[in-house]
Design a protein around this motif. Sequence first.
Motif, PDB file in Angstrom:
ATOM      1  N   ALA A  32       0.825  -1.216   0.000  1.00 36.42           N
ATOM      2  CA  ALA A  32       0.000   0.000   0.000  1.00 36.42           C
ATOM      3  C   ALA A  32       0.854   1.260   0.000  1.00 36.42           C
ATOM      4  O   ALA A  32       0.372   2.341  -0.357  1.00 36.42           O
ATOM      5  CB  ALA A  32      -0.906  -0.023   1.223  1.00 36.42           C
ATOM      6  N   LEU A  33       2.125   1.120   0.358  1.00 39.02           N
ATOM      7  CA  LEU A  33       3.057   2.267   0.335  1.00 39.02           C
ATOM      8  C   LEU A  33       3.085   2.935  -1.045  1.00 39.02           C
ATOM      9  O   LEU A  33       3.392   4.117  -1.170  1.00 39.02           O
ATOM     10  CB  LEU A  33       4.491   1.778   0.614  1.00 39.02           C
ATOM     11  CG  LEU A  33       4.827   1.281   2.008  1.00 39.02           C
ATOM     12  CD1 LEU A  33       6.171   0.559   2.013  1.00 39.02           C
ATOM     13  CD2 LEU A  33       4.847   2.474   2.958  1.00 39.02           C
ATOM     14  N   PHE A  34       2.761   2.163  -2.084  1.00 39.68           N
ATOM     15  CA  PHE A  34       2.810   2.685  -3.460  1.00 39.68           C
ATOM     16  C   PHE A  34       1.438   3.172  -3.942  1.00 39.68           C
ATOM     17  O   PHE A  34       1.312   3.657  -5.060  1.00 39.68           O
ATOM     18  CB  PHE A  34       3.330   1.598  -4.424  1.00 39.68           C
ATOM     19  CG  PHE A  34       4.754   1.228  -4.147  1.00 39.68           C
ATOM     20  CD1 PHE A  34       5.800   2.001  -4.638  1.00 39.68           C
ATOM     21  CD2 PHE A  34       5.053   0.133  -3.358  1.00 39.68           C
ATOM     22  CE1 PHE A  34       7.112   1.675  -4.350  1.00 39.68           C
ATOM     23  CE2 PHE A  34       6.369  -0.206  -3.070  1.00 39.68           C
ATOM     24  CZ  PHE A  34       7.406   0.570  -3.564  1.00 39.68           C
ATOM     25  N   GLY A  35       0.414   3.021  -3.118  1.00 36.81           N
ATOM     26  CA  GLY A  35      -0.952   3.334  -3.543  1.00 36.81           C
ATOM     27  C   GLY A  35      -1.701   2.027  -3.744  1.00 36.81           C
ATOM     28  O   GLY A  35      -1.162   0.950  -3.475  1.00 36.81           O
ATOM     29  N   ASP A  36      -2.941   2.130  -4.224  1.00 36.16           N
ATOM     30  CA  ASP A  36      -3.753   0.935  -4.407  1.00 36.16           C
ATOM     31  C   ASP A  36      -3.644   0.443  -5.854  1.00 36.16           C
ATOM     32  O   ASP A  36      -4.267   0.996  -6.761  1.00 36.16           O
ATOM     33  CB  ASP A  36      -5.221   1.245  -4.054  1.00 36.16           C
ATOM     34  CG  ASP A  36      -6.059  -0.026  -4.024  1.00 36.16           C
ATOM     35  OD1 ASP A  36      -5.586  -1.073  -4.537  1.00 36.16           O
ATOM     36  OD2 ASP A  36      -7.176   0.024  -3.493  1.00 36.16           O
ATOM     37  N   ALA A  37      -2.849  -0.597  -6.044  1.00 32.07           N
ATOM     38  CA  ALA A  37      -2.575  -1.098  -7.405  1.00 32.07           C
ATOM     39  C   ALA A  37      -3.824  -1.673  -8.065  1.00 32.07           C
ATOM     40  O   ALA A  37      -3.888  -1.790  -9.280  1.00 32.07           O
ATOM     41  CB  ALA A  37      -1.470  -2.145  -7.363  1.00 32.07           C
ATOM     42  N   ALA A  43       0.363   3.191  -9.163  1.00 32.30           N
ATOM     43  CA  ALA A  43       0.990   2.417  -8.077  1.00 32.30           C
ATOM     44  C   ALA A  43       1.911   1.349  -8.673  1.00 32.30           C
ATOM     45  O   ALA A  43       3.001   1.083  -8.149  1.00 32.30           O
ATOM     46  CB  ALA A  43      -0.084   1.772  -7.212  1.00 32.30           C
ATOM     47  N   VAL A  44       1.483   0.749  -9.783  1.00 32.34           N
ATOM     48  CA  VAL A  44       2.298  -0.276 -10.450  1.00 32.34           C
ATOM     49  C   VAL A  44       3.565   0.372 -11.013  1.00 32.34           C
ATOM     50  O   VAL A  44       4.669  -0.187 -10.920  1.00 32.34           O
ATOM     51  CB  VAL A  44       1.490  -0.962 -11.579  1.00 32.34           C
ATOM     52  CG1 VAL A  44       2.325  -2.018 -12.289  1.00 32.34           C
ATOM     53  CG2 VAL A  44       0.206  -1.561 -11.026  1.00 32.34           C
ATOM     54  N   LEU A  45       3.392   1.559 -11.587  1.00 33.84           N
ATOM     55  CA  LEU A  45       4.556   2.272 -12.156  1.00 33.84           C
ATOM     56  C   LEU A  45       5.560   2.619 -11.051  1.00 33.84           C
ATOM     57  O   LEU A  45       6.766   2.393 -11.204  1.00 33.84           O
ATOM     58  CB  LEU A  45       4.085   3.542 -12.880  1.00 33.84           C
ATOM     59  CG  LEU A  45       5.168   4.383 -13.533  1.00 33.84           C
ATOM     60  CD1 LEU A  45       5.917   3.599 -14.608  1.00 33.84           C
ATOM     61  CD2 LEU A  45       4.569   5.661 -14.147  1.00 33.84           C
ATOM     62  N   LYS A  46       5.057   3.141  -9.935  1.00 35.83           N
ATOM     63  CA  LYS A  46       5.965   3.523  -8.832  1.00 35.83           C
ATOM     64  C   LYS A  46       6.667   2.284  -8.268  1.00 35.83           C
ATOM     65  O   LYS A  46       7.865   2.306  -7.997  1.00 35.83           O
ATOM     66  CB  LYS A  46       5.169   4.215  -7.707  1.00 35.83           C
ATOM     67  CG  LYS A  46       4.808   5.641  -8.013  1.00 35.83           C
ATOM     68  CD  LYS A  46       4.161   6.282  -6.770  1.00 35.83           C
ATOM     69  CE  LYS A  46       3.048   7.212  -7.212  1.00 35.83           C
ATOM     70  NZ  LYS A  46       1.936   7.316  -6.275  1.00 35.83           N
ATOM     71  N   PHE A  47       5.913   1.209  -8.106  1.00 40.01           N
ATOM     72  CA  PHE A  47       6.480  -0.038  -7.592  1.00 40.01           C
ATOM     73  C   PHE A  47       7.568  -0.541  -8.550  1.00 40.01           C
ATOM     74  O   PHE A  47       8.702  -0.825  -8.139  1.00 40.01           O
ATOM     75  CB  PHE A  47       5.358  -1.083  -7.458  1.00 40.01           C
ATOM     76  CG  PHE A  47       5.833  -2.473  -7.133  1.00 40.01           C
ATOM     77  CD1 PHE A  47       6.263  -2.794  -5.856  1.00 40.01           C
ATOM     78  CD2 PHE A  47       5.825  -3.473  -8.099  1.00 40.01           C
ATOM     79  CE1 PHE A  47       6.691  -4.089  -5.551  1.00 40.01           C
ATOM     80  CE2 PHE A  47       6.249  -4.761  -7.811  1.00 40.01           C
ATOM     81  CZ  PHE A  47       6.688  -5.074  -6.533  1.00 40.01           C
ATOM     82  N   MET A  75      -3.236   1.137 -20.008  1.00 43.12           N
ATOM     83  CA  MET A  75      -2.344   1.804 -19.048  1.00 43.12           C
ATOM     84  C   MET A  75      -1.268   0.832 -18.555  1.00 43.12           C
ATOM     85  O   MET A  75      -0.130   1.209 -18.305  1.00 43.12           O
ATOM     86  CB  MET A  75      -3.127   2.356 -17.852  1.00 43.12           C
ATOM     87  CG  MET A  75      -4.031   3.515 -18.194  1.00 43.12           C
ATOM     88  SD  MET A  75      -3.091   4.889 -18.899  1.00 43.12           S
ATOM     89  CE  MET A  75      -2.316   5.532 -17.430  1.00 43.12           C
ATOM     90  N   GLY A  76      -1.653  -0.420 -18.439  1.00 49.75           N
ATOM     91  CA  GLY A  76      -0.689  -1.438 -18.020  1.00 49.75           C
ATOM     92  C   GLY A  76       0.393  -1.620 -19.079  1.00 49.75           C
ATOM     93  O   GLY A  76       1.587  -1.710 -18.771  1.00 49.75           O
ATOM     94  N   TYR A  77      -0.059  -1.659 -20.328  1.00 49.68           N
ATOM     95  CA  TYR A  77       0.890  -1.810 -21.443  1.00 49.68           C
ATOM     96  C   TYR A  77       1.853  -0.617 -21.470  1.00 49.68           C
ATOM     97  O   TYR A  77       3.063  -0.778 -21.600  1.00 49.68           O
ATOM     98  CB  TYR A  77       0.087  -1.898 -22.751  1.00 49.68           C
ATOM     99  CG  TYR A  77       0.878  -2.418 -23.925  1.00 49.68           C
ATOM    100  CD1 TYR A  77       1.067  -3.782 -24.104  1.00 49.68           C
ATOM    101  CD2 TYR A  77       1.433  -1.538 -24.843  1.00 49.68           C
ATOM    102  CE1 TYR A  77       1.788  -4.271 -25.187  1.00 49.68           C
ATOM    103  CE2 TYR A  77       2.156  -2.016 -25.928  1.00 49.68           C
ATOM    104  CZ  TYR A  77       2.329  -3.375 -26.096  1.00 49.68           C
ATOM    105  OH  TYR A  77       3.047  -3.855 -27.152  1.00 49.68           O
ATOM    106  N   ALA A  78       1.293   0.579 -21.316  1.00 50.43           N
ATOM    107  CA  ALA A  78       2.125   1.796 -21.315  1.00 50.43           C
ATOM    108  C   ALA A  78       3.100   1.771 -20.137  1.00 50.43           C
ATOM    109  O   ALA A  78       4.265   2.183 -20.259  1.00 50.43           O
ATOM    110  CB  ALA A  78       1.244   3.036 -21.244  1.00 50.43           C
ATOM    111  N   THR A  79       2.642   1.275 -19.018  1.00 50.75           N
ATOM    112  CA  THR A  79       3.502   1.189 -17.825  1.00 50.75           C
ATOM    113  C   THR A  79       4.685   0.254 -18.094  1.00 50.75           C
ATOM    114  O   THR A  79       5.834   0.577 -17.763  1.00 50.75           O
ATOM    115  CB  THR A  79       2.677   0.670 -16.614  1.00 50.75           C
ATOM    116  OG1 THR A  79       1.614   1.581 -16.382  1.00 50.75           O
ATOM    117  CG2 THR A  79       3.525   0.551 -15.362  1.00 50.75           C
ATOM    118  N   ALA A  80       4.407  -0.879 -18.713  1.00 47.25           N
ATOM    119  CA  ALA A  80       5.486  -1.837 -19.021  1.00 47.25           C
ATOM    120  C   ALA A  80       6.509  -1.193 -19.956  1.00 47.25           C
ATOM    121  O   ALA A  80       7.723  -1.396 -19.817  1.00 47.25           O
ATOM    122  CB  ALA A  80       4.907  -3.101 -19.641  1.00 47.25           C
TER     123      ALA A  80
END
Length: 296
Positions: A32-37, A43-47, A75-80
């Motif tokens: 949760a330190l990164f937000g709610d994934a 949150a996924v990007l920060k993690f 957004m997931g694809y862009a994050t990757a």
Amino acid sequence: MSAYADRLIEAVRRKDTPLCVGLDPFTDRIPALFGDAREDTSAVLKFGASIIEIAQQHAAVLKPQLGLFEQFGEMGYATARLLTEQARGAGMIVLLDAKRGDIGTTAEGYARATLGPKPGFDADCVTVNPYMGLDTLEPFLSVAERASKGVAVLVRTSNPGAGDVQDLQVGGAPVWRRVGEMLSGATQRLKGVSGWSGLMAVAGATYPEEARALREVMPDALFLVPGYGAQGASAADAVAGFVTKPKGLEGGVVSSSRAVLYPQAAQAAKNMSEWRAAIGDAMAAAAAELRAACAR
Ligand SMILES: O=c1ccn([C@@H]2O[C@H](COP(=O)(O)O)[C@@H](O)[C@H]2O)c(=O)[nH]1
């Protein structure tokens, strides 16, 4: 640019460990330190960004699991893609775990999307499934040859059901051995000056006997070895298919995802510095354990 195999083996030697950090985002395990994934891909990007900052100190290679990014949609694809850029910018080799495989014309699109420059991922290497036949690998091999990239082919996978198809006997040998034999031409095409080939063989750590036998069939292929850590394989099992060279054992990379991304101490961390320390410890321990296994 030098051949992918040469870059990979040189980077592994520099880090003195075959550890490859897998980047597998699980919504329910990202702290949760990164937000709610579950609700927010930032949150996924920060993690992922924090994982890469730590991983670059311990490993030469990052293996993003594209399927687990695709679950978040565009957004997931862009994050990757952003994380791939970050890792490459930090000098890591990015092995995109996308497990592509389709008829040649479609495979051309997949090859451009994964190995090609923008709007592609521009990954250094991509995992592919050979079970539709050699022609389906051709587009990946062509891009890899032109752009000094690698192609990691599923040969003997790490999962419990791997043998359902891969162990079937064909002319007195298991299918996985036949696939290894079939890849000899492709292996030659991606060979670097080190003698290693950027045609990698995926050989699960959970089946060390098969990995040893596969090494005989594919003496020049670098192995991508999943299954170490969370799937239960030991470091010794993970390097079973490596080879003895003057500088000790080498022959590929060993991936670890959940064991280094979500260790217990990191799940219990109360703040970012505790979390960073826990992840650093897990990666350092895996890197050292694999280094020691290579030295034996
Ligand atoms: O045979 C295979 C091929 C790929 N994988 C992938 O590797 C990681 C393993 O994750 P762990 O948490 O280290 O078990 C994952 O992305 C798989 O899709 C594999 O496990 N086996």
